[in-house]
Design a protein around this motif. Structure first.
Motif, mmCIF file in Angstrom:
data_model
loop_
_atom_site.group_PDB
_atom_site.id
_atom_site.type_symbol
_atom_site.label_atom_id
_atom_site.label_comp_id
_atom_site.label_asym_id
_atom_site.label_seq_id
_atom_site.Cartn_x
_atom_site.Cartn_y
_atom_site.Cartn_z
ATOM 1 N N LEU A 72 0.825 -1.203 0.000
ATOM 2 C CA LEU A 72 0.000 0.000 0.000
ATOM 3 C C LEU A 72 0.866 1.263 0.000
ATOM 4 O O LEU A 72 0.585 2.221 -0.737
ATOM 5 C CB LEU A 72 -0.929 -0.007 1.211
ATOM 6 C CG LEU A 72 -2.054 -1.049 1.191
ATOM 7 C CD1 LEU A 72 -2.788 -1.069 2.521
ATOM 8 C CD2 LEU A 72 -3.026 -0.765 0.044
ATOM 9 N N SER A 99 2.574 1.791 -3.397
ATOM 10 C CA SER A 99 1.581 2.223 -4.391
ATOM 11 C C SER A 99 1.224 3.691 -4.207
ATOM 12 O O SER A 99 1.162 4.462 -5.187
ATOM 13 C CB SER A 99 0.325 1.347 -4.273
ATOM 14 O OG SER A 99 -0.705 1.819 -5.113
ATOM 15 N N GLU A 100 1.000 4.098 -2.970
ATOM 16 C CA GLU A 100 0.612 5.487 -2.700
ATOM 17 C C GLU A 100 1.751 6.448 -3.014
ATOM 18 O O GLU A 100 1.528 7.531 -3.583
ATOM 19 C CB GLU A 100 0.161 5.627 -1.254
ATOM 20 C CG GLU A 100 -1.158 4.928 -0.957
ATOM 21 C CD GLU A 100 -1.614 5.100 0.472
ATOM 22 O OE1 GLU A 100 -1.132 6.050 1.132
ATOM 23 O OE2 GLU A 100 -2.441 4.290 0.955
ATOM 24 N N ALA A 151 2.035 6.892 -6.770
ATOM 25 C CA ALA A 151 0.961 7.746 -7.301
ATOM 26 C C ALA A 151 1.221 9.210 -6.986
ATOM 27 O O ALA A 151 0.993 10.089 -7.827
ATOM 28 C CB ALA A 151 -0.388 7.301 -6.710
ATOM 29 N N ILE A 152 1.718 9.475 -5.776
ATOM 30 C CA ILE A 152 2.014 10.861 -5.383
ATOM 31 C C ILE A 152 3.145 11.418 -6.240
ATOM 32 O O ILE A 152 3.091 12.556 -6.728
ATOM 33 C CB ILE A 152 2.372 10.917 -3.879
ATOM 34 C CG1 ILE A 152 1.115 10.649 -3.040
ATOM 35 C CG2 ILE A 152 2.982 12.267 -3.515
ATOM 36 C CD1 ILE A 152 1.413 10.426 -1.565
ATOM 37 N N SER A 158 1.857 15.927 0.424
ATOM 38 C CA SER A 158 1.070 14.745 0.048
ATOM 39 C C SER A 158 1.452 13.510 0.862
ATOM 40 O O SER A 158 0.619 12.623 1.070
ATOM 41 C CB SER A 158 1.248 14.447 -1.438
ATOM 42 O OG SER A 158 0.804 15.538 -2.217
ATOM 43 N N ALA A 159 2.709 13.430 1.265
ATOM 44 C CA ALA A 159 3.157 12.273 2.043
ATOM 45 C C ALA A 159 4.257 12.710 3.001
ATOM 46 O O ALA A 159 5.058 13.591 2.680
ATOM 47 C CB ALA A 159 3.661 11.162 1.126
ATOM 48 N N ALA A 171 -2.259 12.871 2.817
ATOM 49 C CA ALA A 171 -2.868 11.619 2.361
ATOM 50 C C ALA A 171 -2.129 10.394 2.885
ATOM 51 O O ALA A 171 -2.743 9.413 3.303
ATOM 52 C CB ALA A 171 -2.915 11.597 0.834
ATOM 53 N N THR A 172 -0.813 10.438 2.831
ATOM 54 C CA THR A 172 -0.006 9.292 3.259
ATOM 55 C C THR A 172 0.923 9.728 4.385
ATOM 56 O O THR A 172 1.885 10.481 4.148
ATOM 57 C CB THR A 172 0.824 8.726 2.087
ATOM 58 O OG1 THR A 172 -0.064 8.352 1.037
ATOM 59 C CG2 THR A 172 1.652 7.539 2.531
ATOM 60 N N LYS A 188 -1.322 7.196 9.339
ATOM 61 C CA LYS A 188 -2.059 6.121 8.670
ATOM 62 C C LYS A 188 -1.300 4.803 8.795
ATOM 63 O O LYS A 188 -1.911 3.734 8.996
ATOM 64 C CB LYS A 188 -2.261 6.486 7.202
ATOM 65 C CG LYS A 188 -3.069 5.475 6.408
ATOM 66 C CD LYS A 188 -3.275 5.969 4.977
ATOM 67 C CE LYS A 188 -4.089 4.969 4.155
ATOM 68 N NZ LYS A 188 -4.284 5.452 2.766
#
Length: 1017
Positions: A167, A170-171, A174-175, A404-405, A431-432, A448
């Motif tokens: 996970l 993947s995140e 994408a970021i 974003s992360a 988000a992450t 998270k």
């Protein structure tokens, strides 16, 4: 002996033939190992326990007497089926490793027993590490913290690592594809290989930025010096001036600085010169307590003190002065004169996190010619790399939704950053969010993903504390839980080979060792050092601009009560707050533990009608905390001081709810000056747990003896108090009166010398002793009940202004007192008063000068404690292990892994005390015997002396004329050497070297001149 043996085995046979006893023992001690043999039809006791296995277990090491005592548990011994090649039962293995936590550093040796790390020592091959701190000693217990995360988590729920990795990868991908911003937030990282991993991660995800911050920041010092922190050498300084820098306690590298400082403080018959130390500060710090001249100032005056010192030096050196409000104090001129007189061998440091102040300090050191002598800019250190501005920008970006992360790499800014609450509110916008912290702490619980890092004793790593100095960290135990090194996680998420051990080895071979030393040898030594210097010019200063900023930011007379924030020597920034050894370690100045508190001066307490233990509310900028009051001599009037590191909410049962979190009061600039606060009484009280509640020695010369350097130069016995006893033949020295002494010491005579000039009160010895000797933690309430169990304590004494006739007044410390730290353990008296009153001979004297305790003979009369003049004996009022009443590390199987198997774990009703680490003595003697040689001086050392960074404690064999201790005792017999209350002629085996202060005026803790006639008698 024959009868004793027969009785033992007969008693054993009777016990094991008693089926009822065997059955009942299950209830008392837990199940026995089951060994029913159905093939042979062996007889069991009816409950499934084989009688012969029961006998085997007892014969392996559990005595029948111990078994019969209801307090003692059965110990189960399981032999190896396939014994590891490098593990020999009862034989310790040692591994070179490295402690590196938030910029704190030590090259260490880790002692393991049967695969369990149990003790940490300094690596003597390191040029940097000359001893280790209390926090480093305690870090071995943090390995066995049962409240760490057991594995990966997603949204607060346990998850498999493969799922989390899939996970996260993947995140992040994408970021990165969308050009999102990624941040890695950490405290100072000293590891060059870890930084390379972060660089490789950033190559995979180009919008990654690494942000470093420190809870105890020196960002301004780094900025003022062009992005580096200089190397300081206190050993080369004849005059030292510190403005708010607790360099012996918490500032940058206190262990290293303490070793340097001690070089200039030790005196002898052949060395009658010592450095002079001035300290300007708001609180009574460890460094201030050891200074020759200590001046209490308010936080709002700090910049003006630096400006005044600069102008005084500039005037004396013919340089231009600066414009600033004039701070006046007689010691400014005195310090300036001494600094100029020792030009080239002077050093001025400041703990301020204000760039203008640090620029002005650089200006002072420039005038004194300190650069290139006591300050080295070409060989800078890597400690405290954090940038306050970068961290503040990250929090603002997070609040604005621009991030974003984020990966929190072993950092907890929600707790230990001034804007932690703002960050907590902003984290849902990211988000992450990933935390590699070892537990779901204040920051991790909001993320998270929790991907817990392994403890450093389970890990591969390296560190570089300064240019050209490297050390390695290697696993000393397999990972206890399903954790994974954070470096391996970053490599995994970057799509690289996640075997960090191979990555580390490759980096060392290619970029660090480069053929100068083999990887195997480097791993064995733990350190690799080269000569490395870089060209660096003295910073160009704009002193007028700095002076203008100081004039604007500081004031001579502030209105209201000022908050001074500081760091405790033991607790630090709160990273190890869940460590019971740290919580129960008395703070060297206040002697308080298990809390932080609101410290105020004696005058401020009187003005505000405050008493010790009154609970007050401190408020500023809409933030409030409630704390008990502690009246602290030496603190600046009009200030209240609170320590960081407390007020945890998600650290664990030993830390949560202990004290209050003062980080939010630090302000935007991460300044230890918390500004003006309001303080009001709540009407409640909370008793502070203190291990010492008396402040002075009541003018008892027999306890603390001291003098000034000027007097010492005239007479090496200056300051000695010679006790006399009235006999039928008149008065004679007490040491001439001989009591019966039937003790002979034909082989060894173990003893200790303690140099009061070198002891800084750091208390590393206290934790070292606890680790070595299985000293139990008793908790806050038992400390309040005066039942702490430490085998060694550091007595702290203040001077008093009262006359000798004023017995009540002598209990009150001076407003700005002199301080002496005195380590106190069992003195191993040759005429020990404890031995003569024990009805069962539980305490006896050995032929090697040791006062011995036979635990299984002790019946707890406590006569010995009552008869001990030093009050160093500890009584086990309760059973401190395996009971919920004392729910610390001894109360769970994992925590008990830290137990040293060479030392008995004492039970209820037993007296215990310092043994001079007799297990180490016996091991050293056995090793020499096996090699058919005499013991070498220094190969046997006690835990307290071995950890001391200043070498204030020297242990050895007084019968060996070539030993260091024998040499010191012989040289100082007519010099500084004395023994505490030796006039009662108990002949202790511990010698103290009296305190010498390099100051003109004689204001001492125990002033012999004030002890008129024979009032003492």
């Amino acid at each position: 002996m024959e009868n004793t043996t027969k009785r033992y085995w007969r008693g054993l046979e009777e016990l094991t033939n008693d089926a009822d006893f065997i059955k009942n023992s299950h209830k008392e001690f837990g199940d026995m190992p089951s060994a029913t043999n159905s093939t042979t039809g062996s007889i069991t006791d009816g409950s499934g326990t084989h009688r012969r296995d029961f006998l085997k277990m007892l014969g392996f090491g559990v005595s029948a007497v111990a078994l019969a005592a209801c307090e003692s548990p059965v110990k189960k011994a399981i032999p190896y089926l396939n014994k590891p090649e490098d593990v020999e039962p009862t034989i310790a293995n040692w591994y070179a490793s490295t402690y590196s936590e938030g910029g704190d550093y030590a090259s260490i040796l880790v002692k393991t027993r049967e695969g369990r790390p149990i003790k940490i020592e300094a690596n003597t091959l390191s040029s940097v590490t000359k001893g280790i701190s209390a926090r480093v000693q305690a870090s071995v217990l943090s390995l066995y913290d049962n409240e760490k995360l057991k594995g990966a988590q997603i949204a607060g729920k346990p998850a498999e690592w493969t799922e989390a990795d899939k996970l996260i990868t993947s995140e992040l991908a994408a970021i990165a594809a969308k050009g999102g911003q990624i941040r890695i937030v950490s405290n100072t990282i000293l590891s060059p290989t870890t930084k390379k991993v972060i660089s490789d991660f950033a190559n995979k995800y180009p919008n990654t930025v690494h942000i470093s911050y420190d809870a105890n920041s020196v960002s301004a010092l780094r900025e003022a010096n062009g992005g580096i922190v200089p190397s300081y050498d206190f050993s080369k300084a004849k005059t030292i001036v510190s403005i708010g820098a607790d360099f012996l306690g918490t500032w940058i590298a206190p262990t290293e600085f303490s070793a340097q400082w001690a070089v200039g403080r030790k005196v002898s018959k052949t060395k009658r010169e010592m450095s002079r130390h001035y300290q300007f500060e708001s609180i009574m710090s460890n460094t201030g307590a050891n200074a020759d001249y200590r001046i209490a100032i308010k936080p709002s005056q700090e910049g003006l003190v630096v400006a005044a010192l600069y102008n005084a030096i500039a005037t004396k050196t013919g340089s231009a002065t600066i414009t600033a409000p004039k701070y006046t104090n007689e010691n400014i001129e005195k310090a300036a004169s001494d600094l100029v007189a020792s030009k080239g061998a002077s050093l001025v440091v400041s703990g301020s996190n204000d760039v203008s102040v640090q620029n002005l300090v650089n200006g002072i050191n420039g005038l004194l010619g300190s650069f290139g002598t006591t300050i080295n800019l070409s060989n800078s250190v890597n400690y405290r790399q954090g940038s306050d501005s970068a961290m503040n920008l990250f929090i603002e970006d997070a609040k604005a939704g621009k991030i974003s992360a984020v990966v929190f790499y072993n950092a907890n800014p929600v707790y230990d950053h001034p804007k932690g609450a703002e960050l907590a509110a902003a984290l849902p916008k990211i988000a992450t969010s990933i935390s590699t912290n070892d537990r779901a702490d204040e920051t991790g619980s909001l993320c998270k993903y929790n991907t817990p890092d392994s403890h450093y004793l389970e890990s591969w790593n390296d560190a570089s504390p300064k240019a050209g100095v490297y050390s390695l960290c290697q696993p000393t135990i397999s990972t206890i839980f399903k954790t994974r090194q954070a470096q391996s996680s970053l490599l995994k998420w970057a799509g690289l080979n996640s075997d960090y051990s191979k990555y580390l080895e490759s980096n060392w071979k290619s970029n660090i060792l480069q053929g100068a030393k083999s990887w195997t040898q480097a791993l064995h030594d733990g350190v690799f050092e080269t000569t490395s210097t870089a060209a660096f010019n003295v910073p160009v200063l704009n002193l007028a601009e700095a002076a203008a900023s100081i004039a604007k930011s500081y004031t001579l007379e502030s209105k209201g009560l000022e908050l001074s924030i500081y760091e405790k020597v033991g607790m630090g920034t709160g990273v190890q707050a869940n460590n019971p050894w740290i919580q129960e370690l008395p703070e060297p100045i206040s002697k308080a533990c298990w809390d932080n508190y609101a410290s105020v001066s004696q005058k401020t307490a009187k003005d505000l009608e405050l008493s010790k233990d009154d609970v007050v509310e401190i408020t500023a900028n809409g933030k409030s905390i409630t704390l008990p009051v502690l009246v602290q001599p030496g603190q600046s009037d009009g200030t209240v001081a609170v320590a960081i590191g407390y007020g945890r909410s998600k650290a664990g049962k030993s830390a949560d709810g202990v004290g209050a979190n003062v980080y939010p009061f630090l302000g935007k600039t991460n300044s230890w000056n918390g500004g003006v606060v309001e303080l009001k009484k709540t009407g409640d009280t909370r008793q502070i747990a203190q291990t010492q509640t008396h402040n002075t020695v009541m003018a008892r010369q027999a306890v603390v003896q001291e003098t000034t350097l000027a007097e010492y130069k005239k007479d090496v016995k200056a300051g000695h108090w010679e006790a006399e006893v009235l006999t039928s033949e008149g008065k004679v020295p007490a040491t001439d009166i001989s009591l019966w002494n039937g003790h002979t010491r034909p082989n060894h005579s173990w003893g200790m010398v303690i140099d009061l000039n070198a002891c800084t009160g750091c208390s590393a010895c206290v934790v070292a002793c606890s680790a070595e000797n299985n000293v139990p933690v008793v908790g806050r309430q038992e400390v309040i009940n005066a039942r702490e169990m430490h085998w060694i304590r550091i007595d702290r004494y203040y001077s008093s202004d009262a006359e000798i006739e004023d017995r009540k007044g002598l209990e009150v410390a001076s407003e700005n007192p002199e301080v002496v730290f005195q380590p106190m353990m069992c003195q191993h008296c040759n005429n020990a008063p404890c031995e003569t009153v024990c009805p069962v001979l539980a305490t006896t004297h050995s032929t090697e000068g040791l006062n011995q305790m036979t635990y299984n003979r002790c019946i707890g009369t406590r006569y010995c404690a009552n008869n001990c003049p030093y009050k160093v004996r500890r009584f086990n009022w309760f059973r401190y292990y395996q009971t919920d009443d004392f729910d610390f590390h001894f109360n769970n199987d994992l925590g008990r892994m830290v137990i040293n198997p060479d030392v008995t774990v004492r039970s209820r009703g037993v007296m215990e005390k310092c043994s001079f680490c007799v297990q180490r003595i016996q091991a050293g003697k056995l090793e020499a015997k096996k090699e058919k040689r005499l013991i070498k001086d220094g190969e046997i050392n006690v835990a307290c002396a071995q950890t001391c960074p200043t070498n204030a404690l020297i242990f050895g064999d007084k019968n060996d004329p070539k030993s260091e201790i024998a040499r010191i005792i012989a040289e100082e017999k007519e010099g500084r050497s004395y023994r505490v209350i030796e006039e009662i002629n108990i002949d202790p085996n511990v010698n103290y070297l009296l305190k010498v202060r390099n100051k003109d005026k004689k204001i001492l803790v125990a002033d012999a001149a004030a002890n008129k006639a024979e009032a003492h008698h």
